[in-house]
Design a protein around this motif. Structure first.
Motif, PDB file in Angstrom:
ATOM      1  N   PHE A   1     -14.917   3.786 -30.584  1.00  0.00           N
ATOM      2  CA  PHE A   1     -14.031   3.278 -31.632  1.00  0.00           C
ATOM      3  C   PHE A   1     -13.597   4.327 -32.652  1.00  0.00           C
ATOM      4  O   PHE A   1     -12.678   4.078 -33.429  1.00  0.00           O
ATOM      5  CB  PHE A   1     -14.711   2.122 -32.376  1.00  0.00           C
ATOM      6  N   GLY A   2     -14.280   5.447 -32.724  1.00  0.00           N
ATOM      7  CA  GLY A   2     -13.881   6.490 -33.648  1.00  0.00           C
ATOM      8  C   GLY A   2     -14.810   6.639 -34.835  1.00  0.00           C
ATOM      9  O   GLY A   2     -15.699   5.811 -35.077  1.00  0.00           O
ATOM     10  N   PRO A   3     -14.619   7.706 -35.630  1.00  0.00           N
ATOM     11  CA  PRO A   3     -15.521   8.018 -36.746  1.00  0.00           C
ATOM     12  C   PRO A   3     -15.582   6.948 -37.825  1.00  0.00           C
ATOM     13  O   PRO A   3     -16.650   6.701 -38.387  1.00  0.00           O
ATOM     14  CB  PRO A   3     -14.935   9.322 -37.306  1.00  0.00           C
ATOM     15  N   LEU A   4     -14.451   6.312 -38.134  1.00  0.00           N
ATOM     16  CA  LEU A   4     -14.443   5.322 -39.209  1.00  0.00           C
ATOM     17  C   LEU A   4     -15.358   4.151 -38.878  1.00  0.00           C
ATOM     18  O   LEU A   4     -16.203   3.754 -39.697  1.00  0.00           O
ATOM     19  CB  LEU A   4     -13.020   4.828 -39.454  1.00  0.00           C
ATOM     20  N   VAL A   5     -15.217   3.593 -37.695  1.00  0.00           N
ATOM     21  CA  VAL A   5     -16.070   2.465 -37.292  1.00  0.00           C
ATOM     22  C   VAL A   5     -17.530   2.900 -37.253  1.00  0.00           C
ATOM     23  O   VAL A   5     -18.432   2.141 -37.624  1.00  0.00           O
ATOM     24  CB  VAL A   5     -15.619   1.919 -35.924  1.00  0.00           C
ATOM     25  N   SER A   6     -17.771   4.126 -36.829  1.00  0.00           N
ATOM     26  CA  SER A   6     -19.142   4.626 -36.756  1.00  0.00           C
ATOM     27  C   SER A   6     -19.782   4.670 -38.140  1.00  0.00           C
ATOM     28  O   SER A   6     -20.910   4.203 -38.336  1.00  0.00           O
ATOM     29  CB  SER A   6     -19.147   6.016 -36.117  1.00  0.00           C
ATOM     30  N   LEU A   7     -19.063   5.211 -39.121  1.00  0.00           N
ATOM     31  CA  LEU A   7     -19.610   5.287 -40.475  1.00  0.00           C
ATOM     32  C   LEU A   7     -19.820   3.901 -41.076  1.00  0.00           C
ATOM     33  O   LEU A   7     -20.852   3.636 -41.715  1.00  0.00           O
ATOM     34  CB  LEU A   7     -18.673   6.102 -41.369  1.00  0.00           C
ATOM     35  N   VAL A   8     -18.852   3.014 -40.879  1.00  0.00           N
ATOM     36  CA  VAL A   8     -18.997   1.655 -41.407  1.00  0.00           C
ATOM     37  C   VAL A   8     -20.189   0.955 -40.763  1.00  0.00           C
ATOM     38  O   VAL A   8     -20.966   0.260 -41.437  1.00  0.00           O
ATOM     39  CB  VAL A   8     -17.700   0.850 -41.186  1.00  0.00           C
ATOM     40  N   SER A   9     -20.380   1.149 -39.464  1.00  0.00           N
ATOM     41  CA  SER A   9     -21.508   0.530 -38.766  1.00  0.00           C
ATOM     42  C   SER A   9     -22.834   1.029 -39.318  1.00  0.00           C
ATOM     43  O   SER A   9     -23.777   0.249 -39.527  1.00  0.00           O
ATOM     44  CB  SER A   9     -21.420   0.827 -37.266  1.00  0.00           C
ATOM     45  N   VAL A  10     -22.915   2.334 -39.552  1.00  0.00           N
ATOM     46  CA  VAL A  10     -24.145   2.911 -40.105  1.00  0.00           C
ATOM     47  C   VAL A  10     -24.429   2.335 -41.487  1.00  0.00           C
ATOM     48  O   VAL A  10     -25.576   1.996 -41.817  1.00  0.00           O
ATOM     49  CB  VAL A  10     -24.033   4.449 -40.168  1.00  0.00           C
ATOM     50  N   LEU A  11     -23.384   2.201 -42.303  1.00  0.00           N
ATOM     51  CA  LEU A  11     -23.575   1.673 -43.649  1.00  0.00           C
ATOM     52  C   LEU A  11     -23.994   0.204 -43.629  1.00  0.00           C
ATOM     53  O   LEU A  11     -24.908  -0.199 -44.359  1.00  0.00           O
ATOM     54  CB  LEU A  11     -22.287   1.841 -44.453  1.00  0.00           C
ATOM     55  N   VAL A  12     -23.353  -0.593 -42.794  1.00  0.00           N
ATOM     56  CA  VAL A  12     -23.667  -2.027 -42.760  1.00  0.00           C
ATOM     57  C   VAL A  12     -25.101  -2.252 -42.300  1.00  0.00           C
ATOM     58  O   VAL A  12     -25.881  -2.973 -42.945  1.00  0.00           O
ATOM     59  CB  VAL A  12     -22.671  -2.776 -41.851  1.00  0.00           C
ATOM     60  N   TRP A  13     -25.474  -1.638 -41.169  1.00  0.00           N
ATOM     61  CA  TRP A  13     -26.837  -1.820 -40.670  1.00  0.00           C
ATOM     62  C   TRP A  13     -27.846  -1.212 -41.652  1.00  0.00           C
ATOM     63  O   TRP A  13     -28.911  -1.773 -41.902  1.00  0.00           O
ATOM     64  CB  TRP A  13     -26.977  -1.186 -39.285  1.00  0.00           C
ATOM     65  N   GLY A  14     -27.486  -0.077 -42.240  1.00  0.00           N
ATOM     66  CA  GLY A  14     -28.393   0.561 -43.193  1.00  0.00           C
ATOM     67  C   GLY A  14     -28.645  -0.300 -44.417  1.00  0.00           C
ATOM     68  O   GLY A  14     -29.780  -0.399 -44.895  1.00  0.00           O
TER      69      GLY A  14
END
Length: 701
Positions: free
Chosen positions: A458-471
């Protein structure tokens, strides 16, 4: 230099012939040499052991003469990295005269002939660190004294006794059946009293009674048993012969308990890589460096963007994580442990992860998202604060295991119930609840897997958002449960260390007045609120295309609120939740740096770089705490969290936020590198040269 001592007293099996024909005690001495001991002594009594320990300056490995084990078991005990003093603990059923133990979080918290809540049996072997040698000598004398008092005045020291009569005239040091060296285990001695267990068992019980911190070493896959007769010896030797020692050691290189992704997607094949690395002569540090290289290349690919680059970055990130596991497995397989290697592994893990965040932040920004770097800064800040709470909660839990829990209003309440529930789930290895508990906290394997998959698909943006949400979810879950359990345990852990060092206070905080009634945690949280509020206001202005520079004169207010945290610097950190103070201070400083960046017009990538350097500085403190190392040599030159914040505030008000932030970050980075070189290269070399210089004696004048 490791010295091994075989304590033959009270071990009837010492003279039993083994499969090679050599007495068991002699074979054990040879195994100890094979396990790395430079010198091996056989002693016949606790008094003799105490006198020998008084002359030793390095680690000591003490064993009874009734232990039948793979040489690898002794080598693992001698090289265990968990702590300076480690005891062998077995799952064998308790036997008369044997010491049983109770463990909590891998520590031996009690030992004796009878314990109602025993978790294992002392395995008759103990490695004692240099700093604990005085306690070992004291324990030997204490364990010797009660039995020595039972001997009649006519007892011949060193003879084997049965009811006070000579049995075959056994000399001191001989293997004895039904007897012991004078002063040690006596079977029906001069007073007719029964023996209180073998000498090594009484030694360990006395050693534990002194309160010495001792870690438990459990035996897996390999074999270790204590024997008393020929039948037991034959059975134990048959068990030894049935195990492929090298294959077992390779399997033992994998952690017994790891996270879901690591267990099923890495450890199923990483041991083959570990064996290949060992055959190639690679060191754990070398593997760590290769894993760093993989992560750096992955970060570059994430920043470059494009589907092929993102997929390649995800693959490299996964392979880098495999190597991150292999370096630890290689250290365990080859038994090459060092404080430097452990520290480097911790620091490399964090640096790799945050460099990947930088690549994702750049990639998201390059793809057209305005706040890519902001998300990367948020992810790094969140993860660092989480790690600070993880580290200090671990220290708190370890300290709680060594202390009797005080009676508090929370005793038996929800905290106690949560603790009991957590213990049950952890014991139910492999169950759904076990894996859910280990996965929901978002451990490193799951983080790297999430980043690799989401970035590739999905790309870097989705990756960062996913890390933040789960974190955020993981932080909320662990924070709530740990807060309740910590109130139940009530351990003032920061009062057991240098609180000023781990708060990272500087000269400004040292000169602030102390406000005790509110408590240091409340003050630290209040201090973080000022920068947080101003940051939100500034970001809202940026989102509305306003000028955040107009908030420049609010910086002194945010700084004053932040400095409220310094009012607790001199107070006692003895509250049940004061272990959260370092994390709260980290959050406050990082938020203030972000505020300066927004208000002062600092490029987002520079703010990320500055906060990255701060995280390296703070991880250095926690890594040294975990590895039991001294403070960084140049720590006093780092200005403290409040000193750095004051400099940034003044620079932003004066209109020089960017150059000052860059200069301060470079200063801290150079200081960190210099401190590392001093701590791990210069000072050890200087100490080695000083130790090599002979001391010149002579009379004065």
């Amino acid at each position: 230099m490791t010295v091994a001592i075989v304590l033959a007293a009270g071990a009837p099996a010492a003279g039993l012939p083994t499969g090679t024909g050599a007495p068991l005690a002699d074979r054990l001495a040879g195994q100890l040499r094979g396990a790395g001991a430079e010198r091996v002594h056989t002693v016949t009594g606790l008094a003799e052991l105490a006198a020998l320990v008084d002359t030793v300056t390095g680690p000591v490995l003490v064993t009874g003469a009734d232990l039948v084990a793979h040489t690898a078991v002794l080598r693992h005990l001698a090289t265990s990295p968990v702590g300076p003093t480690v005891a062998l603990v077995l799952t064998d059923p308790p036997a008369a005269g044997r010491t049983v133990v109770r463990e909590e979080r891998g520590q031996v918290v009690d030992a004796g002939p009878e314990l109602p809540d025993a978790t294992g049996v002392f395995g008759g072997a103990l490695r004692v660190g240099a700093d604990d040698l005085p306690a070992l000598a004291a324990a030997a004398r204490a364990a010797h004294a009660p039995v020595a008092a039972r001997l009649s005045p006519g007892t011949v020291a060193g003879d084997a006794m049965t009811g006070g009569a000579m049995t075959g005239g056994a000399a001191a040091g001989d293997a004895m059946t039904g007897g012991a060296a004078a002063g040690d285990a006596v079977a029906g001695g001069a007073t007719g009293a029964p023996a209180a267990g073998s000498a090594v068992d009484r030694l360990f019980a006395a050693f534990t009674d002194l309160g010495t911190l001792t870690f438990a070493h459990r035996v897996r896959l390999l074999v270790a048993h204590r024997v008393t007769d020929p039948a037991g010896l034959a059975a134990a030797e048959a068990a030894l012969a049935g195990v492929d020692e090298d294959r077992a050691e390779l399997r033992l290189s994998v952690k017994e308990r790891d996270d879901f992704f690591t267990t099923y997607f890495v450890s199923t094949w990483s041991p083959y890589v570990t064996r290949a690395c060992a055959r190639l002569g690679l060191t754990p540090t070398g593997v760590t460096m290769v894993s760093v290289l993989f992560a750096v290349v992955a970060a570059v690919l994430f920043g470059a963007g494009g589907r092929p680059a993102l997929v390649a970055g995800g693959v490299l990130l996964y392979l880098g994580f495999v190597l991150d596991c292999v370096d630890g497995q290689l250290a365990r397989y080859t038994r090459h442990f060092s404080a430097w290697g452990g520290w480097l592994d911790t620091m490399a893990d964090r640096a790799k992860e945050y460099l990947v965040y930088a690549g994702l932040g750049y990639g998201a920004t390059h793809a057209g998202f305005r706040y890519g770097w902001a998300l990367a800064i948020a992810a790094m800040t969140l993860q660092t604060v989480r790690h600070m709470t993880d580290a200090w909660y671990g220290v708190l839990h370890d300290e709680a295991a060594r202390r009797p829990r005080p009676v508090t209003p929370a005793a038996g309440g929800i905290g106690g119930k949560l603790n009991a529930a957590s213990t049950r789930v952890q014991a139910d290895t492999g169950s759904v609840s076990y894996w859910l508990k280990r996965t929901v906290v978002f451990p490193i394997g799951e983080r790297w897997a999430l980043i690799a998959v989401t970035a590739a698909l999905f790309g870097p943006l989705v990756s960062l958002v996913s890390v933040l949400v789960w974190g955020v979810l993981a932080f909320g879950y662990t924070g709530a449960l740990r807060t309740l359990r910590a109130r139940w345990m009530w351990v003032p852990v920061l009062d057991t260390v240098d609180a000023t060092l781990h708060r990272d206070d500087g000269p400004v905080a040292a000169r602030l007045p102390v406000v005790r009634p509110m408590g240091p945690l409340t003050l630290a949280v209040l201090g973080a609120l000022g920068p947080a509020v101003l940051l939100v206001v500034g970001l809202l202005r940026v989102a509305g295309d306003g000028d955040p520079g107009g908030l420049r004169w609010w910086l002194p207010v945010a700084l004053l609120v932040l400095l409220v945290a310094g009012l607790g610097a001199g107070a006692a950190h003895n509250g049940p939740l004061d272990w959260l103070v370092p994390a709260a201070l980290r959050a406050g400083e990082y938020l203030f740096a972000a505020v300066v960046g927004v208000v002062g017009g600092v490029p987002a990538w520079l703010v990320f770089g500055y906060v990255f350097v701060l995280t390296v500085h703070h991880y250095d403190l926690t890594a040294r705490l975990e590895k039991r190392q001294a403070a960084p040599p140049l720590h006093r030159w780092t200005l403290g969290w409040e000193g750095r914040s004051v400099l940034l505030a003044v620079a932003a008000i004066a209109g020089f936020a960017s150059p000052v932030m860059a200069t301060l970050g470079a200063y801290l980075l150079v200081g960190f590198v210099a401190s590392v070189v001093l701590a791990w290269v210069v000072l050890p070399a200087r100490a080695g040269r000083a130790a090599a210089v002979p001391v010149r004696g002579g009379s004065p004048g």
